[in-house]
Design a protein around this motif. Structure first.
Motif, PDB file in Angstrom:
ATOM      1  N   TYR A  93       1.111  -1.268   0.201  1.00 27.04           N
ATOM      2  CA  TYR A  93       0.198  -0.254  -0.182  1.00 27.04           C
ATOM      3  C   TYR A  93       1.153   1.094  -0.127  1.00 27.04           C
ATOM      4  N   TYR A  94       0.359   1.888  -0.881  1.00 30.96           N
ATOM      5  CA  TYR A  94       1.142   3.265  -1.753  1.00 30.96           C
ATOM      6  C   TYR A  94       0.321   4.363  -0.526  1.00 30.96           C
ATOM      7  N   CYS A  95       0.862   5.243  -0.518  1.00 32.68           N
ATOM      8  CA  CYS A  95       0.211   6.705  -0.427  1.00 32.68           C
ATOM      9  C   CYS A  95       0.701   7.624  -1.326  1.00 32.68           C
ATOM     10  N   LYS A  96      -0.083   8.490  -1.545  1.00 28.60           N
ATOM     11  CA  LYS A  96       0.229   9.401  -2.870  1.00 28.60           C
ATOM     12  C   LYS A  96       0.340  11.014  -2.836  1.00 28.60           C
ATOM     13  N   VAL A  97       0.787  11.620  -2.914  1.00 25.22           N
ATOM     14  CA  VAL A  97       0.799  12.978  -1.818  1.00 25.22           C
ATOM     15  C   VAL A  97       0.825  14.686  -3.106  1.00 25.22           C
ATOM     16  N   GLN A  98       0.204  15.010  -3.080  1.00 22.71           N
ATOM     17  CA  GLN A  98       0.455  16.518  -4.783  1.00 22.71           C
ATOM     18  C   GLN A  98       0.331  16.909  -3.424  1.00 22.71           C
ATOM     19  N   ALA A  99       0.495  18.382  -3.872  1.00 20.94           N
ATOM     20  CA  ALA A  99       0.104  19.676  -3.603  1.00 20.94           C
ATOM     21  C   ALA A  99      -0.787  20.482  -3.779  1.00 20.94           C
ATOM     22  N   ARG A 100      -1.526  20.614  -2.894  1.00 17.51           N
ATOM     23  CA  ARG A 100      -3.375  21.623  -3.134  1.00 17.51           C
ATOM     24  C   ARG A 100      -2.895  22.943  -2.834  1.00 17.51           C
ATOM     25  N   ARG A 101      -3.198  23.413  -4.267  1.00 17.34           N
ATOM     26  CA  ARG A 101      -3.696  25.027  -4.283  1.00 17.34           C
ATOM     27  C   ARG A 101      -4.760  25.497  -3.497  1.00 17.34           C
ATOM     28  N   LYS A 102      -4.749  26.742  -3.234  1.00 15.73           N
ATOM     29  CA  LYS A 102      -6.114  27.213  -2.749  1.00 15.73           C
ATOM     30  C   LYS A 102      -7.069  26.723  -3.074  1.00 15.73           C
ATOM     31  N   ASN A 103      -6.944  27.107  -4.193  1.00 15.82           N
ATOM     32  CA  ASN A 103      -8.681  26.521  -4.401  1.00 15.82           C
ATOM     33  C   ASN A 103      -9.195  25.477  -4.609  1.00 15.82           C
ATOM     34  N   GLY A 104      -8.075  24.303  -4.046  1.00 18.55           N
ATOM     35  CA  GLY A 104      -8.836  23.036  -3.748  1.00 18.55           C
ATOM     36  C   GLY A 104      -7.706  21.945  -5.169  1.00 18.55           C
ATOM     37  N   GLU A 105      -7.387  22.762  -5.854  1.00 21.90           N
ATOM     38  CA  GLU A 105      -6.684  22.216  -7.006  1.00 21.90           C
ATOM     39  C   GLU A 105      -5.472  21.276  -6.266  1.00 21.90           C
ATOM     40  N   CYS A 106      -5.384  19.797  -6.923  1.00 21.18           N
ATOM     41  CA  CYS A 106      -3.810  19.239  -6.784  1.00 21.18           C
ATOM     42  C   CYS A 106      -2.786  19.815  -8.059  1.00 21.18           C
ATOM     43  N   PHE A 107      -1.464  20.024  -7.650  1.00 22.77           N
ATOM     44  CA  PHE A 107      -0.810  19.829  -8.724  1.00 22.77           C
ATOM     45  C   PHE A 107      -0.780  18.624  -8.990  1.00 22.77           C
ATOM     46  N   GLU A 108      -0.174  18.993  -9.987  1.00 23.31           N
ATOM     47  CA  GLU A 108       0.040  17.443 -10.726  1.00 23.31           C
ATOM     48  C   GLU A 108       2.082  17.039 -10.283  1.00 23.31           C
ATOM     49  N   THR A 109       2.307  17.521  -9.668  1.00 24.31           N
ATOM     50  CA  THR A 109       3.832  16.212  -9.695  1.00 24.31           C
ATOM     51  C   THR A 109       3.209  16.174  -8.085  1.00 24.31           C
ATOM     52  N   THR A 110       3.530  14.939  -8.114  1.00 28.45           N
ATOM     53  CA  THR A 110       3.043  13.250  -7.520  1.00 28.45           C
ATOM     54  C   THR A 110       4.561  12.597  -6.966  1.00 28.45           C
ATOM     55  N   TYR A 111       4.498  12.500  -5.749  1.00 26.01           N
ATOM     56  CA  TYR A 111       5.181  12.427  -4.595  1.00 26.01           C
ATOM     57  C   TYR A 111       4.608  10.814  -4.059  1.00 26.01           C
ATOM     58  N   TRP A 112       5.575   9.450  -3.998  1.00 26.17           N
ATOM     59  CA  TRP A 112       4.962   8.472  -3.141  1.00 26.17           C
ATOM     60  C   TRP A 112       5.770   7.885  -2.429  1.00 26.17           C
ATOM     61  N   GLY A 113       5.230   7.648  -1.260  1.00 25.97           N
ATOM     62  CA  GLY A 113       6.303   6.925  -0.236  1.00 25.97           C
ATOM     63  C   GLY A 113       6.428   5.983  -0.324  1.00 25.97           C
ATOM     64  N   GLN A 114       6.671   4.828   0.239  1.00 26.55           N
ATOM     65  CA  GLN A 114       7.811   3.318   0.062  1.00 26.55           C
ATOM     66  C   GLN A 114       7.088   2.297  -0.109  1.00 26.55           C
ATOM     67  N   GLY A 115       5.988   3.005   0.636  1.00 23.87           N
ATOM     68  CA  GLY A 115       4.873   2.123   0.532  1.00 23.87           C
ATOM     69  C   GLY A 115       4.584   1.276   1.991  1.00 23.87           C
ATOM     70  N   THR A 116       4.231   0.254   2.114  1.00 17.91           N
ATOM     71  CA  THR A 116       3.994  -0.417   4.031  1.00 17.91           C
ATOM     72  C   THR A 116       3.229  -1.928   3.222  1.00 17.91           C
ATOM     73  N   GLN A 117       3.826  -3.135   3.812  1.00 20.11           N
ATOM     74  CA  GLN A 117       3.158  -3.797   3.037  1.00 20.11           C
ATOM     75  C   GLN A 117       1.662  -5.107   3.852  1.00 20.11           C
ATOM     76  N   VAL A 118       0.401  -4.562   2.854  1.00 20.61           N
ATOM     77  CA  VAL A 118      -0.453  -5.572   4.313  1.00 20.61           C
ATOM     78  C   VAL A 118      -0.518  -7.260   3.310  1.00 20.61           C
ATOM     79  N   THR A 119      -0.583  -7.889   4.097  1.00 18.39           N
ATOM     80  CA  THR A 119      -0.225  -9.381   4.253  1.00 18.39           C
ATOM     81  C   THR A 119      -1.569 -10.116   4.615  1.00 18.39           C
ATOM     82  N   VAL A 120      -2.676 -10.600   3.934  1.00 19.31           N
ATOM     83  CA  VAL A 120      -3.678 -11.071   4.836  1.00 19.31           C
ATOM     84  C   VAL A 120      -3.382 -12.671   4.413  1.00 19.31           C
TER      85      VAL A 120
END
Length: 122
Positions: A93-120
């Motif tokens: 599972y990865y978290c995707k993050v984009q900076a948010r403009r004041k009007n609520g819109e997301c900037f295009e540049t995307t940052y990802w975390g390293q991920g965390t494994q979930v095993t069921v």
């Protein structure tokens, strides 16, 4: 730049629960669009839940009713509460993050975390 930190994954039995957290930080931006994705080896990364442009939180149909997402905008933290987990939820599972403009819109540049494994599994 934006730093992304995920935590909370691990092994769990079918029917169990886990809570993932994602924290975003930056000296340039104050607000973020934050979303959870997951990926199984050999497959495309798929959207799970989160908030996109202008803020409404959405949840993928595949997990609706079992997964809920909550956020603390002041802390720039997003949580994914997963219940009634199934073996098919096994993924990184990865978290995707984009900076948010004041009007609520997301900037295009995307940052990802390293991920965390979930095993069921039993």
């Amino acid at each position: 730049q934006v730093q992304v930190m995920e935590s909370g994954g691990g092994p769990v039995q079918p029917g169990g629960s886990l809570r993932l957290s994602c924290a975003a930080s930056s000296y340039l931006f104050e607000r973020f669009c934050m979303n959870w994705y997951r990926q199984v080896p050999g497959e495309a990364r798929e959207f799970v839940a989160g908030a996109g442009n202008y803020g409404p939180i959405t949840v993928a149909d595949s997990v609706k009713g079992r997964f809920t997402v909550s956020e603390d905008s002041a802390q720039n933290t997003l949580w994914l509460q997963m219940t009634n987990l199934k073996p098919e939820d096994t993924a990184k599972y990865y978290c995707k993050v984009q900076a948010r403009r004041k009007n609520g819109e997301c900037f295009e540049t995307t940052y990802w975390g390293q991920g965390t494994q979930v095993t069921v599994s039993l």
